[in-house]
Motif scaffolding. Structure first.
Motif, PDB file in Angstrom:
ATOM      1  N   ARG A   1       0.823  -1.220   0.000  1.00 18.95           N
ATOM      2  CA  ARG A   1       0.000   0.000   0.000  1.00 18.95           C
ATOM      3  C   ARG A   1       0.854   1.266   0.000  1.00 18.95           C
ATOM      4  NH1 ARG A   1      -4.999   0.961   0.494  1.00 18.95           N
ATOM      5  NH2 ARG A   1      -5.500  -1.093   1.287  1.00 18.95           N
ATOM      6  N   ALA A   2       1.905   1.303   0.813  1.00 17.37           N
ATOM      7  CA  ALA A   2       2.741   2.503   0.895  1.00 17.37           C
ATOM      8  C   ALA A   2       3.388   2.818  -0.453  1.00 17.37           C
ATOM      9  CB  ALA A   2       3.799   2.333   1.979  1.00 17.37           C
ATOM     10  N   GLU A   3       3.853   1.778  -1.147  1.00 17.95           N
ATOM     11  CA  GLU A   3       4.445   1.992  -2.468  1.00 17.95           C
ATOM     12  C   GLU A   3       3.408   2.523  -3.452  1.00 17.95           C
ATOM     13  OE1 GLU A   3       6.170  -1.732  -3.674  1.00 17.95           O
ATOM     14  OE2 GLU A   3       8.059  -1.290  -2.679  1.00 17.95           O
ATOM     15  N   ALA A   4       2.228   1.945  -3.461  1.00 20.71           N
ATOM     16  CA  ALA A   4       1.177   2.385  -4.380  1.00 20.71           C
ATOM     17  C   ALA A   4       0.792   3.836  -4.117  1.00 20.71           C
ATOM     18  CB  ALA A   4      -0.046   1.481  -4.256  1.00 20.71           C
ATOM     19  N   GLU A   5       0.614   4.181  -2.868  1.00 18.08           N
ATOM     20  CA  GLU A   5       0.217   5.548  -2.538  1.00 18.08           C
ATOM     21  C   GLU A   5       1.334   6.546  -2.842  1.00 18.08           C
ATOM     22  OE1 GLU A   5      -1.199   5.239   1.497  1.00 18.08           O
ATOM     23  OE2 GLU A   5      -3.097   4.346   0.846  1.00 18.08           O
TER      24      GLU A   5
END
Length: 114
Positions: free
Chosen positions: A39-43
């Motif tokens: 999630r952190a990478e996507a955001e």
């Protein structure tokens, strides 16, 4: 292509092809949902791409995540472009139940060996 809605899988790495595709789409006036397993990478990649992008979590071997992603795309109202940049390369396999039309050909996102 300005004004199109795209979904790009496997776009979590800042130096990767998926991320570059998302940036190019957004720079040309398109909207993009980009996905990564983290999630952190996507955001982070979505924030870098600008207001035309939205990040989502997707492991294509997890059918529940594929289903949840449909809700994210629905917020944009349509999907014009699908770019499957995922390392697994079998997005549709996650959508099929083991007892579905493939007759159990795929299990856990992997082809069965004979």
């Amino acid at each position: 292509m300005a004004g199109k809605m795209a979904l790009v899988t496997g776009a979590g790495k800042a130096t990767g092809l998926g991320c570059a595709v998302v940036q190019a789409l957004c720079d040309s006036g398109d909207q993009a949902v980009l996905t990564a397993r983290d999630r952190a990478e996507a955001e982070a990649r979505a924030a870098e791409a600008g207001v035309m992008a939205r990040g989502g979590v997707l492991d294509i071997t997890d059918a529940s995540q594929v289903t949840a992603l449909a809700g994210i795309c629905a917020e944009f109202g349509r999907l014009d472009i699908l770019i499957n940049n995922s390392a697994k390369g079998i997005l549709w396999a996650a959508l099929l139940p083991p007892d579905g039309p493939t007759g159990g050909l795929f299990r856990d996102g992997r082809p069965l060996t004979w």
